[in-house]
Design a protein around this motif. Structure first.
Motif, PDB file in Angstrom:
ATOM      1  N   VAL A 133      49.569  19.137  26.586  1.00 38.20           N
ATOM      2  CA  VAL A 133      48.523  18.977  27.717  1.00 38.20           C
ATOM      3  C   VAL A 133      48.662  20.283  28.554  1.00 38.20           C
ATOM      4  O   VAL A 133      47.282  20.732  28.674  1.00 38.20           O
ATOM      5  N   ASP A 134      49.768  20.552  28.934  1.00 40.06           N
ATOM      6  CA  ASP A 134      49.740  21.731  29.692  1.00 40.06           C
ATOM      7  C   ASP A 134      49.366  22.969  29.036  1.00 40.06           C
ATOM      8  O   ASP A 134      48.489  23.814  29.446  1.00 40.06           O
ATOM      9  N   HIS A 135      49.601  23.191  27.842  1.00 40.23           N
ATOM     10  CA  HIS A 135      49.184  24.298  27.054  1.00 40.23           C
ATOM     11  C   HIS A 135      47.652  24.387  26.858  1.00 40.23           C
ATOM     12  O   HIS A 135      46.945  25.200  26.986  1.00 40.23           O
ATOM     13  N   LEU A 136      46.990  23.122  26.478  1.00 40.48           N
ATOM     14  CA  LEU A 136      45.498  22.972  26.531  1.00 40.48           C
ATOM     15  C   LEU A 136      44.612  23.301  27.666  1.00 40.48           C
ATOM     16  O   LEU A 136      43.760  23.758  27.850  1.00 40.48           O
ATOM     17  N   LEU A 137      45.308  22.860  28.891  1.00 36.02           N
ATOM     18  CA  LEU A 137      44.723  23.149  30.178  1.00 36.02           C
ATOM     19  C   LEU A 137      45.000  24.540  30.544  1.00 36.02           C
ATOM     20  O   LEU A 137      44.067  25.047  31.355  1.00 36.02           O
ATOM     21  N   GLY A 138      45.734  25.217  29.890  1.00 36.42           N
ATOM     22  CA  GLY A 138      45.933  26.891  30.323  1.00 36.42           C
ATOM     23  C   GLY A 138      45.156  27.642  29.462  1.00 36.42           C
ATOM     24  O   GLY A 138      45.315  28.867  29.423  1.00 36.42           O
ATOM     25  N   ARG A 139      44.290  27.274  28.666  1.00 35.70           N
ATOM     26  CA  ARG A 139      43.618  27.987  27.543  1.00 35.70           C
ATOM     27  C   ARG A 139      42.457  28.856  28.091  1.00 35.70           C
ATOM     28  O   ARG A 139      41.504  29.479  27.322  1.00 35.70           O
ATOM     29  N   GLY A 140      42.257  28.758  29.393  1.00 31.38           N
ATOM     30  CA  GLY A 140      41.235  29.736  29.997  1.00 31.38           C
ATOM     31  C   GLY A 140      39.850  29.411  29.501  1.00 31.38           C
ATOM     32  O   GLY A 140      39.266  28.268  29.639  1.00 31.38           O
ATOM     33  N   ASP A 141      38.977  30.117  28.990  1.00 31.77           N
ATOM     34  CA  ASP A 141      37.559  30.182  28.265  1.00 31.77           C
ATOM     35  C   ASP A 141      37.675  29.375  27.206  1.00 31.77           C
ATOM     36  O   ASP A 141      36.816  29.080  26.667  1.00 31.77           O
ATOM     37  N   GLU A 142      38.841  28.957  26.274  1.00 33.17           N
ATOM     38  CA  GLU A 142      38.808  28.156  25.196  1.00 33.17           C
ATOM     39  C   GLU A 142      39.239  26.715  25.510  1.00 33.17           C
ATOM     40  O   GLU A 142      39.898  25.983  24.817  1.00 33.17           O
ATOM     41  N   LEU A 143      38.843  26.103  26.758  1.00 34.80           N
ATOM     42  CA  LEU A 143      39.335  24.994  27.129  1.00 34.80           C
ATOM     43  C   LEU A 143      38.823  23.733  26.239  1.00 34.80           C
ATOM     44  O   LEU A 143      37.433  24.061  25.769  1.00 34.80           O
TER      45      LEU A 143
ATOM     46  N   TYR B  11      43.790  19.624  39.267  1.00 39.74           N
ATOM     47  CA  TYR B  11      43.206  19.852  41.040  1.00 39.74           C
ATOM     48  C   TYR B  11      42.197  21.152  40.679  1.00 39.74           C
ATOM     49  O   TYR B  11      41.082  21.140  41.105  1.00 39.74           O
ATOM     50  N   GLU B  12      42.726  22.102  40.200  1.00 42.02           N
ATOM     51  CA  GLU B  12      41.856  23.273  39.876  1.00 42.02           C
ATOM     52  C   GLU B  12      40.622  23.207  39.094  1.00 42.02           C
ATOM     53  O   GLU B  12      39.665  23.575  39.390  1.00 42.02           O
ATOM     54  N   VAL B  13      40.876  22.421  37.946  1.00 45.38           N
ATOM     55  CA  VAL B  13      39.665  22.038  37.072  1.00 45.38           C
ATOM     56  C   VAL B  13      38.755  21.380  37.971  1.00 45.38           C
ATOM     57  O   VAL B  13      37.465  21.386  37.744  1.00 45.38           O
ATOM     58  N   ASP B  14      38.977  20.298  38.530  1.00 47.87           N
ATOM     59  CA  ASP B  14      37.968  19.499  39.340  1.00 47.87           C
ATOM     60  C   ASP B  14      37.424  20.108  40.486  1.00 47.87           C
ATOM     61  O   ASP B  14      36.206  19.868  40.740  1.00 47.87           O
ATOM     62  N   TYR B  15      38.123  21.165  41.238  1.00 46.96           N
ATOM     63  CA  TYR B  15      37.697  21.485  42.521  1.00 46.96           C
ATOM     64  C   TYR B  15      37.450  23.245  42.606  1.00 46.96           C
ATOM     65  O   TYR B  15      36.746  23.505  43.507  1.00 46.96           O
ATOM     66  N   LEU B  16      38.018  23.886  41.951  1.00 47.50           N
ATOM     67  CA  LEU B  16      38.042  25.503  42.090  1.00 47.50           C
ATOM     68  C   LEU B  16      37.605  26.252  40.985  1.00 47.50           C
ATOM     69  O   LEU B  16      37.289  27.345  41.080  1.00 47.50           O
ATOM     70  N   SER B  17      37.944  25.726  39.759  1.00 43.56           N
ATOM     71  CA  SER B  17      37.309  26.336  38.500  1.00 43.56           C
ATOM     72  C   SER B  17      36.177  26.285  38.065  1.00 43.56           C
ATOM     73  O   SER B  17      35.567  25.256  37.953  1.00 43.56           O
ATOM     74  N   ALA B  18      35.594  27.473  37.667  1.00 39.46           N
ATOM     75  CA  ALA B  18      34.194  27.575  36.931  1.00 39.46           C
ATOM     76  C   ALA B  18      34.229  26.908  35.756  1.00 39.46           C
ATOM     77  O   ALA B  18      33.519  26.319  35.129  1.00 39.46           O
ATOM     78  N   ALA B  19      35.389  27.091  34.815  1.00 40.05           N
ATOM     79  CA  ALA B  19      35.772  26.392  33.492  1.00 40.05           C
ATOM     80  C   ALA B  19      36.023  25.027  33.795  1.00 40.05           C
ATOM     81  O   ALA B  19      37.092  24.657  34.242  1.00 40.05           O
TER      82      ALA B  19
END
Length: 554
Positions: free
Chosen positions: A209-219, A288-296
């Protein structure tokens, strides 16, 4: 005496080797490293893979060890070994960089993979690309069949081939869209923009799960993380939980009834199967970053107390069926990729089943020295690495006690203490591995008044009372020698082996007597016969002192 010869130049093609190791994961690699300095042991270790590889499918970027780097292949039993992790760093001239880079962070698995591979390349008796197809015993030695024609003959075996990935029955035969975690890193299935379901709430599931969440533009488009546990539980890495990874606890656990062992093992699971706290925090931060901070953006669901019960193909995708273990409600969802972090099965390797007569490791009776009880035990020893959790406790599949387990096997093979495996420091468990006696002599037998008694103090500080009949002035020269000693509750004698005939008379207490690979329960009043050149020892698994008289001759 050891049960093998002294031809140090013997190779894989020699008539009979002393030891054949099958499989080369960290467990057998540890044993090989500890055996390397012993020139009087003719050995070979066979590995099917072309080179050393440690869970290649889970060598994800940043994946970290859950144990100290000092729990390497050798350090806990031989800190001076050339095969230590610290020597690996020194030989590669990166000690200072390592100390700075890892001053407050665990070692990555990638770095330990480099270390393991370095050790494996340093051992001349390791053979890669050698897949074992069958093992037999011809009455004189084990016959290990490699490939179509090659055979290896050995007096003893040590098997460390690891466990098989467990795939639920509903998830078999569905093609490359369903993958076990052990293959995730090497298969590298496409996940960008896809609906991914990760099944398993342990460390492997969390790392994926950590690896999948860290794939940047390939989420992925959507991640569903499913765990049967009532929460994503952290690893219990507290001080007293770590006492379960102490050699003394193995002695304590081994003496428990089977039913008690099983209950205790389940209660301790978070000390081995829990998720590293730092990894849990990193996953939470990324969500948290996915929900509130990241454009991806990536949608996600976290499902605890939930079990996978069905998996079918639907056109180009998959239909996943889940049961909520609390509400008892069932739901289905669609997925493009399912990753099964569902652990491993403890099975007997195919080539070993004819000798052991068992399919499941839980049905194999294992002695304290990791030798198994099989019908030909008097002909040769079979040792199991990472296959005795049901008898030796939660630490068995863990890296923590790998060197101690290997040292125990070395000592058992040679019938002497090459490495110290007895009394280890523990805050909770009494020392085991050495015979104890009353220092004041109050329990001395009557015969001591008829002959001179000699008291020897061992390295561990215990006393053995030898009865010297030959020097007594009022007795004729005796054709035998004698001694008496006691074994404290929770303790055991070291493995002994000699050319003399010997008889033990158990005067009090209860224990477990092992002789020539056979084990029996004994108590006060039993008489035990020990043939020459036969490894033997006795454990006290009772609550009272075990007293033994010994007589030997020849």
């Amino acid at each position: 005496m050891p049960r093998f010869g002294n031809n140090a130049s013997m190779s894989i093609d020699s008539d009979v080797l002393d030891l054949c190791g099958i499989g080369l994961g960290p467990s057998n690699l540890s044993l090989a490293a500890l055996l390397a300095p012993l020139d009087d042991v003719e050995k070979v270790f066979l590995e099917a893979r072309p080179s050393f590889s440690w869970h290649p499918g889970m060598l994800l970027p940043g994946a970290q060890l859950q144990v100290s780097f000092l729990k390497d292949l050798v350090t806990t039993v031989d800190p001076t070994s050339r095969y230590s992790f610290l020597n690996f760093l020194a030989q590669h001239q990166r000690m200072y960089r390592f100390l700075i880079a890892r001053r407050d962070a665990p070692v990555t698995r990638e770095e330990f993979q480099q270390y393991y591979a370095w050790v494996a390349r340093s051992l001349p008796f390791v053979r890669f690309g050698q897949r074992v197809g069958a093992v037999e015993h011809d009455g004189d030695s084990f016959v290990v069949r490699v490939g179509q024609q090659q055979q290896v003959h050995a007096r003893n075996l040590v098997v460390g081939v690891g466990h098989q990935p467990f795939v639920p029955a509903c998830a078999t035969g569905l093609g490359p869209q369903v993958i076990h975690a052990s293959e995730f890193g090497t298969a590298d299935p496409p996940s960008a923009g896809r609906r991914v379901v990760v099944v398993g709430g342990g460390q492997s599931g969390a790392e994926i799960v950590d690896h999948l969440l860290g794939r940047g533009d390939e989420l992925p488009a959507h991640i569903t993380w499913v765990a049967r546990q009532h929460g994503f539980l952290p690893l219990d890495d507290s001080a007293f939980a770590n006492e379960w990874f102490n050699p003394q606890f193995v002695h304590q656990y081994f003496q428990l009834p089977d039913q008690v062992r099983r209950r205790l093992l389940e209660r301790q699971r978070t000390a081995s199967n829990g998720i590293s706290e730092g990894l849990l925090e990193r996953i939470y931060r990324r969500l948290y970053e996915v929900d509130y901070l990241s454009a991806a953006r990536v949608a996600y669901r976290l499902r605890t107390s939930t079990e996978l019960v069905g998996l079918t193909r639907t056109g180009q995708g998959l239909r996943v069926t889940l049961d909520d273990l609390i509400s008892r409600q069932r739901e289905t969802l669609d997925a493009d990729l399912v990753v099964l972090a569902t652990g491993y099965r403890h099975v007997v390797p195919d080539f070993l089943r004819p000798l052991l007569g068992a399919d499941d490791l839980a049905d194999v009776k294992t002695n304290l020295d990791y030798s198994v009880r099989w019908k030909g035990a008097a002909l040769g020893a079979i040792y199991l690495q990472n296959g005795a959790e049901h008898t030796h406790g939660i630490a068995d599949p863990n890296l923590s006690l790998g060197p101690w387990r290997s040292a125990t096997i070395v000592n058992s093979l040679l019938g002497r203490e090459v490495y110290r495996t007895g009394a280890a420091e523990s805050a909770l468990w009494p020392a085991a591995g050495a015979a104890g006696s009353s220092a004041d002599g109050k329990d001395a037998p009557l015969i001591v008044s008829l002959a001179k008694e000699l008291t020897e103090r061992t390295d561990e500080g215990d006393e053995l009372h030898l009865i010297d009949l030959t020097s007594a002035t009022d007795l004729p020269t005796a054709p035998f020698q004698a001694s008496w000693w006691t074994v404290s509750p929770g303790s055991a004698t070291q493995v002994d082996r000699h050319d003399a005939h010997e008889i033990w008379l158990v005067s009090a207490g209860v224990g477990r007597f092992t002789c020539g690979g056979e084990t029996a329960e004994v108590r006060g009043g039993d008489v035990l016969r020990i043939p020459p050149d036969t490894a033997h020892r006795i454990e006290n698994h009772g609550t009272e002192v075990l007293s033994v008289y010994s007589v030997w001759w020849g």
